[in-house]
Design a protein around this motif. Structure first.
Motif, PDB file in Angstrom:
ATOM      1  N   GLU A   1      57.681  59.119  46.581  1.00 50.25           N
ATOM      2  CA  GLU A   1      58.046  60.180  47.530  1.00 50.25           C
ATOM      3  C   GLU A   1      59.460  60.698  47.308  1.00 50.25           C
ATOM      4  O   GLU A   1      59.998  61.431  48.149  1.00 50.25           O
TER       5      GLU A   1
ATOM      6  N   LYS B   1      62.393  62.999  46.179  1.00 52.51           N
ATOM      7  CA  LYS B   1      62.500  64.439  45.942  1.00 52.51           C
ATOM      8  C   LYS B   1      62.951  64.683  44.515  1.00 52.51           C
ATOM      9  O   LYS B   1      63.864  64.027  44.013  1.00 52.51           O
TER      10      LYS B   1
ATOM     11  N   LYS C   1      61.135  61.452  40.042  1.00 54.58           N
ATOM     12  CA  LYS C   1      60.681  60.297  40.816  1.00 54.58           C
ATOM     13  C   LYS C   1      61.319  58.973  40.389  1.00 54.58           C
ATOM     14  O   LYS C   1      61.202  57.977  41.096  1.00 54.58           O
TER      15      LYS C   1
ATOM     16  N   GLN D   1      65.098  57.403  49.360  1.00 50.85           N
ATOM     17  CA  GLN D   1      65.625  58.665  48.837  1.00 50.85           C
ATOM     18  C   GLN D   1      67.070  58.463  48.373  1.00 50.85           C
ATOM     19  O   GLN D   1      67.839  57.746  49.018  1.00 50.85           O
TER      20      GLN D   1
ATOM     21  N   GLN E   1      70.196  60.934  46.085  1.00 49.69           N
ATOM     22  CA  GLN E   1      70.509  62.097  45.245  1.00 49.69           C
ATOM     23  C   GLN E   1      71.028  61.679  43.870  1.00 49.69           C
ATOM     24  O   GLN E   1      71.137  62.499  42.962  1.00 49.69           O
TER      25      GLN E   1
END
Length: 404
Positions: free
Chosen positions: A215, A217, A220, A300, A302
């Motif tokens: 999942e 963003k 992956k 998640q 960045q």
């Protein structure tokens, strides 16, 4: 004050008195160097670094328990070297050179050996990679970088963990692909150094992993840099279909990681707010054996490369129990140092009065620590019992003879 000699002497005595009145000066001075060599000198000019190191060396000059400072400095240096936390290796070597000039070669001998081990390890790892390059290409094996440390030169007990709560030191279980790597390196190393023994210290290493988050963003996959124990925990979930989970007790049974270390690493992966790679049930800070852990599919970030450090086991400053343990080990080492000085002196002099022997030994050892006369007497008695020395009968004042 026109460089008044009397005033300078007064300053020196005053500094010596108040620095040594605080029992933790040795530890705090080592932490001062540790903090600055890790990040404090970052962005500073060469002159600013020199001034900073000079200030520390000035304080070291007044410190009486230099052997205790050496014990702390070795522990902190070892962690900087192994965890690659030093801002500048040039500054590290410069620091060793300054200490050698200030307190002598004997003080820095083991510190220099630690740097030598790191250099030799780089060459060894490079040779091993060259030898196994074709095999890695064919089988897509993991890469291995190894630091081979001389156990007598590194503060192994302090580094492995002083927080194991009395647990017996045991080897953790590695997954088959890692175990094959270990055995391969052992064969390579022992073919070059016959008769040596390698003991793997998983608690001192790190690992790079490539992880897939469905999942995430954008792309992956992420690269994770984690402590070795975290790697062992995460690899367990490769074999489990999501959303399967494991209890802390099951994780320990499979990996054999000491419980105190396991709880810290599970907290790192599931409790620390920044990078929760695992989900913990129930969601609490403490880790119990019945708590369940599963992979966090919704993780998640960045960043493409994520560095995860294990949660610190409290303050960097030692607590009371750790301090007592350090002092106990240091006192035992002082005993051996005192005995070595006595034997060395008597071997050279053959016969000496008690007072002259005590005076000479104190003169030899004052540069490292202030020897206790009572301890000196106990060590002399111990050497007489073990027939290194003998009393010269009917001699006044009392005297001793060296027994070859």
């Amino acid at each position: 004050f026109q460089s008044d000699h009397g005033l300078q002497t007064g300053f020196s005595r005053s500094f010596t008195d108040f620095i040594n009145a605080f029992q933790r000066s040795s530890e705090y001075l080592s932490l001062f160097f540790d903090e600055n060599l890790k990040k404090g000198i970052k962005g500073k000019t060469e002159n600013e670094v020199d001034q900073l190191l000079d200030k520390g060396i000035t304080l070291l000059r007044f410190l009486q328990d230099k052997d205790l400072f050496e014990r702390y400095y070795k522990k902190h240096l070892a962690r900087r070297l192994l965890m690659k936390r030093s801002v500048s290796m040039d500054a590290e070597r410069q620091m060793i050179s300054r200490m050698k000039m200030e307190v002598g070669n004997n003080f820095t001998q083991k510190l220099e050996s630690m740097f030598k081990d790191m250099t030799v390890s780089e060459d060894l790892s490079s040779q091993y990679r060259e030898q196994t390059a074709q095999l890695r290409a064919e089988s897509k094996r993991a890469e291995l970088d190894v630091n081979v440390l001389t156990s007598t030169m590194w503060p192994m007990e302090a580094m492995v963990s002083s927080h194991n709560d009395g647990e017996t030191k045991i080897s953790c279980y590695f997954p088959p692909e890692i175990e094959r790597l270990k055995q391969s390196f052992e064969q390579f190393y022992l073919s070059k150094h016959n008769g040596r023994k390698l003991t793997w210290q998983a608690g001192l290493g790190t690992a790079d992993l490539r992880a897939y988050f469905p999942e995430m963003k954008g792309k992956k996959t992420r690269e994770l840099n984690v402590p070795t124990y975290c790697m062992l925990i995460l690899l367990l979930f490769n074999e489990l279909p999501p959303p399967a989970s494991l209890t802390a007790e099951e994780i320990q049974a499979t990996t054999n990681i000491p419980w105190s270390e396991l709880t810290r690493n599970l907290q790192t992966l599931a409790v620390a707010p920044k990078n929760r790679l695992l989900v913990k049930e129930p969601q609490s800070k403490e880790v119990n054996k019945t708590d369940r852990f599963s992979l966090n599919d919704k993780f998640q970030s960045q960043y493409m490369r994520i560095k995860i450090g294990v949660i610190a086991s409290g303050n960097k400053i030692e607590n009371r129990d750790e301090r007592q343990d350090t002092e106990k080990k240091n006192d035992a080492e002082r005993g051996h140092t005192i005995e070595a000085a006595i034997v060395r002196t008597m071997k050279q002099r053959k016969e000496l009065t008690h007072q002259n022997l005590v005076t000479e030994v104190i003169q030899q050892l004052t540069a490292r620590f202030p020897p206790d006369v009572t301890s000196l007497k106990k060590r002399i008695e111990s050497l007489i019992e073990r027939e290194y020395l003998e009393r010269i009968e009917e001699r006044d004042p009392p005297a001793y003879r060296y027994l070859a």
